[in-house]
Design an enzyme around this catalytic site. Sequence first.
Site, mmCIF file in Angstrom:
data_model
loop_
_atom_site.group_PDB
_atom_site.id
_atom_site.type_symbol
_atom_site.label_atom_id
_atom_site.label_comp_id
_atom_site.label_asym_id
_atom_site.label_seq_id
_atom_site.Cartn_x
_atom_site.Cartn_y
_atom_site.Cartn_z
ATOM 1 N N HIS A 1 -7.834 1.590 -11.583
ATOM 2 C CA HIS A 1 -7.241 2.745 -10.888
ATOM 3 C C HIS A 1 -7.151 3.825 -11.961
ATOM 4 C CE1 HIS A 1 -3.793 4.674 -8.492
ATOM 5 N NE2 HIS A 1 -3.700 5.245 -9.677
ATOM 6 N N HIS B 1 2.501 1.060 5.230
ATOM 7 C CA HIS B 1 3.899 1.301 4.867
ATOM 8 C C HIS B 1 4.765 1.290 6.115
ATOM 9 C CE1 HIS B 1 3.354 2.225 0.657
ATOM 10 N NE2 HIS B 1 2.370 3.051 0.948
ATOM 11 N N HIS C 1 -11.419 3.964 -5.908
ATOM 12 C CA HIS C 1 -11.118 5.221 -5.190
ATOM 13 C C HIS C 1 -11.441 6.508 -5.954
ATOM 14 C CE1 HIS C 1 -7.488 4.576 -7.493
ATOM 15 N NE2 HIS C 1 -6.993 3.711 -6.658
ATOM 16 N N ASP D 1 -8.812 1.390 0.716
ATOM 17 C CA ASP D 1 -7.524 1.374 0.014
ATOM 18 C C ASP D 1 -6.380 1.252 1.031
ATOM 19 O OD1 ASP D 1 -5.666 1.356 -1.985
ATOM 20 O OD2 ASP D 1 -6.009 3.416 -2.669
ATOM 21 N N LEU E 1 -2.283 -5.972 1.058
ATOM 22 C CA LEU E 1 -1.766 -6.772 2.181
ATOM 23 C C LEU E 1 -0.255 -6.993 2.111
ATOM 24 C CD1 LEU E 1 -4.607 -9.423 2.667
ATOM 25 C CD2 LEU E 1 -4.250 -7.251 3.863
HETATM 26 ZN ZN LIG Z 1 -5.214 2.677 -6.822
HETATM 27 ZN ZN LIG Z 2 -5.128 0.614 -4.026
#
Ligand SMILES: [Zn+2]
Ligand SMILES: [Zn+2]
Lengths: 427, 309
Positions: free
Chosen positions: A180, A310, A233, A306, A64
């Site tokens: 991640h 931008h 992810h 995800d 966010l």
């Molecule tokens: Zn990530």
């Molecule tokens: Zn992420």
Amino acid sequence: MKLLLKGARVIDPSQKMDARMDILLEEGKISSCGTTIKAPPEAQVVNLAGMIAVPGLIDMHVHLREPGLEYKETIATGSAAAVAGGFTSIACMPNTEPVNDNRSITEFILRKATEANLARVYPIGAISVGSEGKQMTEFWDLKEAGVIALSDDGKPVMDAALMRHAMEYAGSLDLPVIQHCEDIHLSAGGLMNEGYWSTMLGLPGIPSIAEEAMVGRDILIAEYTQTRIHIAHVSTAGSVRLIRDAKMRGLNVTAETAPHYFTLTDECLQDYDTRYKVSPPLRSEADIAAISEGISDGTIDAIACDHAPHGRTDKEVEFVYAANGISGLETSLGLSLNLVHEGILTWEKLITAMSCNPARILNLDKGTLKKGSDADITVIDPEQTWTVDVKTFVSRGKNSPFSGRKMKGRAVLTIVAGDIKYDGRAL
Amino acid sequence: MMKLAKKDILGIRDMTVDEINLILETAESFLEISTREIKKVPTLRGKSIINLFYEASTRTRTSFEIAGKRLSADTINISASTSSVVKGETLIDTARNLEAMNPDIIVLRHSAAGAPHLLASLVRQSIINAGDGAHEHPSQALLDMMTIREKKGQLAGLKVAIIGDILHSRVARSNIYGLSKMGARIVVAGPATMMPRNIEQMGVKACTKLEDAITDADVVMMLRIQLERQKQNIFPSLREYAQHYCLNRKNIKLAKPDVIVMHPGPINRGVEISPDIADDPGCSVILDQVNNGVAVRMALLYMLSGGNE
Ligand SMILES: [Zn+2]
Ligand SMILES: [Zn+2]
């Protein structure tokens, strides 16, 4: 405030329910669900014939950008994008500026979310101070402040000892740890998936083993310490295999993937279009197939987009300098519905991956339409065809490679705590 | 003479065989100008060309500059630094400024693969890619093809060995694209760490031994080894590299007797090629490459400026 939803097909995997039902919402809760409910006085009646009503969708992995990077997104614009995309709850990653590694940032995020008063926002706290991978944050204090999970997302926790300790300490607090997965030595300098297309384009490659080496490592830590790990992810076939094997051995491993990992391949990068630059990178056809299969057989528990908004200046630069990520909240449901259209997922499995499982992984009392639960409901028009247009995005991030793509199926009502937060029926 | 139906020269990958032939023929016709006493024709008088180089490259820049001058164009050299990106000036800012100066052609050298594609999408001027990262170096491949054709008569059916750091080489990629389109057989060789993944899908044969690659070769193309790669642990030492990948009097016997030896320059003598081979006019065509480079770049500048219309 009373709301009566009439005549929708109600799909609630938590109750194995798939039937035409009326749902009555009172005081922010689901007060009843039945074949025919008579409207009580003062109830607003919404006719939903032809629509599908499901437990409110939950995206457990969004960025966010607030505090610090408000030009990309704010908590208000991000949660507006969430409800526009059909999400009643979102969990936001801590890689803001400053990083959400302490109580005051967590409280700030929750205050902003309350002011925005759209989707429910659940902060994820950093594993390490500044997400620098060195010093553990105060997990206990973060949890008391409202953090529902821990992650250094954007970066991996490279130090295996730190990861082990984080998983043990967080495990005792029943806080999920989200990794991640990326061995930064294997991915060093890489800009796209390593394979035929990186060879063609002369772009430095990120091998699939950069992800898989860490997935494997963290599964071993989870096994050794008898703790749980959530893999963010998932992008490779090898990761799917490792997670499937771990689950078969009864380990407490969960995983998510994002719509772009079952929709796009590295071939999309052939014109150096930075909208396709994501981390982990887009992979091959074989990876797409393995990920679709992984969602279908339950190896991958959740779909999370995800969401990485931008500004133009972050993407309109040389490929090497471009930021990673896709503004995904407003296309996630449409792309995931494709799996239903293609016969890969049933509706029940889709809603499990987009609502029930994220709730279970994050220990949220959500993902259900049981009587007495929070009245968080997403209403989907399964037949509506529409074309993605980034200009109409509510998110500040217009960085989507899906602009112009035709979709079938869309969220038309997003209801949080019994209040309609998004009404797209007129569209 | 035909006009090239292209705004930009970004790479060999998107060129057709006809386009390659057309450029080579045009270049051959320009070769003669370089032998005149007054090496100048008025063809591009009044046109301006900007050489925008984000990477130092005296050879390529000079070659483009001479090519422009021989056609009477105004050439302006701009040496930019990628460090300016850190300060906030992006290629886009630079492009907008350059566009305001209204040049006809921008020749771009950049360390980032794809940078010329970005620039081409932003400005109305023609862009010539003078090397982008490890991606392409089209004018180099064109001058290489011109040189091979000059010495061998044709490209089809020849066996071409490309030796060295294929992974990081834009020269290798552009030549693989070009030579395979023109019907040559290509074998690449180098240490396994310098072989890009799935390279064989590009239609080449790959091996790790120099000897295997150059056996019966008509053309041996040696690539320059970048000394800084040693730090990335993709090879242990120049000494060991030279012992196994240096073209010398002994191993060159494996190639066809009339083999030609090429190198894009600058040579690390004794590392890629032993000095006696590099200087042997019987097989080395390295100076022909330099000469043909000017002709190819004249052809590109000329054709992008609209040919003789
Ligand atoms: Zn990530
Ligand atoms: Zn992420």
